[in-house]
Design an enzyme around this catalytic site. Structure first.
Site, PDB file in Angstrom:
ATOM      1  N   ASP A  47     -79.615  24.171  29.013  1.00 36.40           N
ATOM      2  CA  ASP A  47     -79.554  23.809  30.435  1.00 36.40           C
ATOM      3  C   ASP A  47     -80.988  23.830  30.969  1.00 36.40           C
ATOM      4  O   ASP A  47     -81.573  24.899  31.158  1.00 36.40           O
ATOM      5  CB  ASP A  47     -78.695  24.807  31.221  1.00 36.40           C
ATOM      6  CG  ASP A  47     -77.214  24.674  30.922  1.00 36.40           C
ATOM      7  OD1 ASP A  47     -76.855  23.996  29.942  1.00 36.40           O
ATOM      8  OD2 ASP A  47     -76.409  25.267  31.673  1.00 36.40           O
ATOM      9  N   LYS A 102     -76.042  19.116  35.880  1.00 35.87           N
ATOM     10  CA  LYS A 102     -75.615  20.416  36.396  1.00 35.87           C
ATOM     11  C   LYS A 102     -76.154  20.587  37.809  1.00 35.87           C
ATOM     12  O   LYS A 102     -77.297  20.228  38.088  1.00 35.87           O
ATOM     13  CB  LYS A 102     -76.127  21.518  35.468  1.00 35.87           C
ATOM     14  CG  LYS A 102     -75.819  22.943  35.914  1.00 35.87           C
ATOM     15  CD  LYS A 102     -76.348  23.931  34.874  1.00 35.87           C
ATOM     16  CE  LYS A 102     -76.262  25.374  35.364  1.00 35.87           C
ATOM     17  NZ  LYS A 102     -76.776  26.327  34.362  1.00 35.87           N
ATOM     18  N   LYS A 123     -71.521  19.733  35.245  1.00 38.31           N
ATOM     19  CA  LYS A 123     -71.358  21.183  35.270  1.00 38.31           C
ATOM     20  C   LYS A 123     -71.627  21.686  36.680  1.00 38.31           C
ATOM     21  O   LYS A 123     -72.726  21.519  37.213  1.00 38.31           O
ATOM     22  CB  LYS A 123     -72.300  21.869  34.278  1.00 38.31           C
ATOM     23  CG  LYS A 123     -72.189  23.404  34.304  1.00 38.31           C
ATOM     24  CD  LYS A 123     -73.084  24.037  33.255  1.00 38.31           C
ATOM     25  CE  LYS A 123     -73.109  25.562  33.389  1.00 38.31           C
ATOM     26  NZ  LYS A 123     -73.980  26.205  32.380  1.00 38.31           N
TER      27      LYS A 123
END
Length: 220
Positions: free
Chosen positions: A90, A153, A182
């Site tokens: 991430d 995300k 996400k």
């Protein structure tokens, strides 16, 4: 319950965590059937050992939490994390470069994505929606998609605001189906989780995973 649990990345990124916290995080992920755990780079190797052969993705962060590291630094962070057993990265986008319309912004994303994919790992780009207008959210997500990101995300959890239903809906409208979303940041309840999933989120990053699935088992 299982469907909800398999959307949750059980997350622990607070600065004061210990080895026992990591062990507990992984144990809870196994018990509740969470899809993954998200830990700081320093703890990837221990988390990988604790996961063993369990069907749990090992997620860590790169360029965290502000995103303005040099590309070379992000690449080395990612390389070491993958070496230690991470299966998903991430990465915080360079918000500063993005706001400046700097051409290096997309190259930064593409280089780390390429490295992750060469190691058969997943790359998620954290765009930090708290700092962006709707127009900027669309632009950042589109560039991330074009750079090869597997997921977009919403948040690090360290900004002023986290995941919002309206942002998830916006992302789902403009991203193709093969790019996941996400939702993360401030997700603490089952109601929030369901709202975000219904809006289009594929993954939920939260440190409250156990409490969320417990609500399913013990509705008030």
């Amino acid at each position: 319950m299982q469907h909800i649990a398999r959307c949750i990345e059980h997350t622990l990124l607070r600065p004061t965590l210990s080895d026992k916290d990591i062990d507990q995080l992984v144990s809870e992920a196994k018990t509740h059937g969470f899809c993954g755990v998200c830990v700081p780079p320093f703890w990837v190797k221990r988390a990988q050992r604790e996961i063993g052969s369990a069907d749990i993705q090992l997620v860590t962060v790169v360029g965290f939490p502000l995103g303005y590291q040099m590309t070379e630094t992000k690449l080395e962070e990612a390389r070491l994390a993958l070496r230690d057993g991470a299966t998903e990265i991430d990465m915080v986008m360079n918000i500063s470069a993005f706001k400046m319309n700097h051409p290096w912004f997309k190259i930064d994303l593409a280089k780390v994505t390429k490295l992750a994919h060469e190691q058969e790992a997943i790359l998620k780009v954290i765009i930090e929606t708290a700092y962006l207008t709707d127009e900027e959210i669309v632009k950042a997500a589109t560039i991330a998609k074009d750079a090869g990101a597997d997921y977009v995300k919403t948040s690090t959890g360290f900004a002023g605001a986290g995941a919002k239903v309206e942002h998830i809906k916006l992302l789902r409208e403009i991203l193709p189906s093969h790019v996941g979303i996400k939702a993360s940041g401030g997700i603490k309840t089952l109601a929030q989780t369901l709202d975000l999933i219904n809006a289009g989120a594929d993954r939920i990053g939260t440190s409250s995973g156990v409490a969320i699935v417990s609500e399913l088992s013990n509705p008030s």
